[in-house]
Design a protein around this motif. Structure first.
Motif, PDB file in Angstrom:
ATOM      1  N   UNK A  32       0.849  -1.188   0.000  1.00 34.48           N
ATOM      2  CA  UNK A  32       0.000   0.000   0.000  1.00 34.48           C
ATOM      3  C   UNK A  32       0.886   1.240   0.000  1.00 34.48           C
ATOM      4  N   UNK A  33       0.315   2.343  -0.485  1.00 36.29           N
ATOM      5  CA  UNK A  33       1.026   3.624  -0.525  1.00 36.29           C
ATOM      6  C   UNK A  33       0.210   4.668   0.236  1.00 36.29           C
ATOM      7  N   UNK A  34       0.887   5.509   1.001  1.00 35.37           N
ATOM      8  CA  UNK A  34       0.262   6.539   1.828  1.00 35.37           C
ATOM      9  C   UNK A  34       0.881   7.889   1.490  1.00 35.37           C
ATOM     10  N   UNK A  35       0.047   8.927   1.469  1.00 37.96           N
ATOM     11  CA  UNK A  35       0.530  10.283   1.216  1.00 37.96           C
ATOM     12  C   UNK A  35       0.091  11.184   2.368  1.00 37.96           C
ATOM     13  N   UNK A  95       0.684   6.190  -5.040  1.00 39.90           N
ATOM     14  CA  UNK A  95       0.513   7.355  -4.174  1.00 39.90           C
ATOM     15  C   UNK A  95      -0.094   8.521  -4.962  1.00 39.90           C
ATOM     16  N   UNK A  96       0.423   8.770  -6.150  1.00 45.21           N
ATOM     17  CA  UNK A  96      -0.121   9.861  -6.988  1.00 45.21           C
ATOM     18  C   UNK A  96      -1.565   9.565  -7.396  1.00 45.21           C
ATOM     19  N   UNK A  97      -1.856   8.312  -7.759  1.00 42.77           N
ATOM     20  CA  UNK A  97      -3.219   7.929  -8.165  1.00 42.77           C
ATOM     21  C   UNK A  97      -4.182   8.109  -7.004  1.00 42.77           C
ATOM     22  N   UNK A 103       5.369   4.948   2.719  1.00 42.82           N
ATOM     23  CA  UNK A 103       4.896   6.249   3.196  1.00 42.82           C
ATOM     24  C   UNK A 103       5.657   7.376   2.509  1.00 42.82           C
ATOM     25  N   UNK A 104       4.897   8.384   2.077  1.00 40.84           N
ATOM     26  CA  UNK A 104       5.441   9.565   1.421  1.00 40.84           C
ATOM     27  C   UNK A 104       4.870  10.810   2.089  1.00 40.84           C
TER      28      UNK A 104
END
Length: 153
Positions: free
Chosen positions: A11-14, A59-61, A96-97
């Motif tokens: 998973x990606x987090x912003x 993350x961007x999506x 994480x970003x």
């Protein structure tokens, strides 16, 4: 579980950030109707990395789909290997970003999944925050992030 092995779910987090020093704020959403950590505050944008997609792309999506922002200047914070204290669940790898630059005004685009969107000071987060996300936010606040972290082991 496949052949006795866990499936690793990425998973990606912003975390959108604004301000400096003690006045630094993060944009959080209040989760609802998701089946996971509902009524907890969480990253304004986050979700699974899809097949054939990088964590950066995810993350961007997610930032576009969930809060309507584009041109998100992502800064990598940590990759977190996560489980739930020995429970037989899939293991997770979370990317994480943070971002201090984007285009557009953040707004809720999935109102069935997010009850609120709020800027919160890093040193005064609302309760409750999703625990593994809180661990990352605490590290961002204190300047102690590491490229690799774990949670739940």
């Amino acid at each position: 579980m496949i052949d006795g092995r866990f499936v690793v779910v990425p998973a990606a987090y912003v975390f959108l950030l604004r301000g400096t020093g003690e006045a630094t704020q993060v944009l959080l959403q209040l989760r609802q109707n998701t089946g996971f950590m509902d009524e907890h505050w969480a990253a304004a944008a986050a979700g699974h990395v899809e097949r054939g997609e990088t964590a950066y792309d995810a993350a961007r999506r997610e930032a576009l789909e969930e809060i309507g922002v584009t041109e998100v200047a992502l800064e990598f914070v940590t990759a977190m290997q996560r489980t739930r204290g020995g429970e037989p669940i899939d293991e997770r790898i979370d990317f994480f970003f943070t971002s201090r630059s984007w285009s557009g005004e953040p707004r809720i685009l999935e109102p069935t999944k997010a009850a609120a969107l709020r800027w919160c000071r890093l040193d005064d987060l609302p309760e409750p925050v999703v625990p593994h996300e809180r661990a990352v936010l605490d590290a961002v606040r204190s300047g102690t992030t590491a490229a690799y972290s774990t949670f739940g082991f």
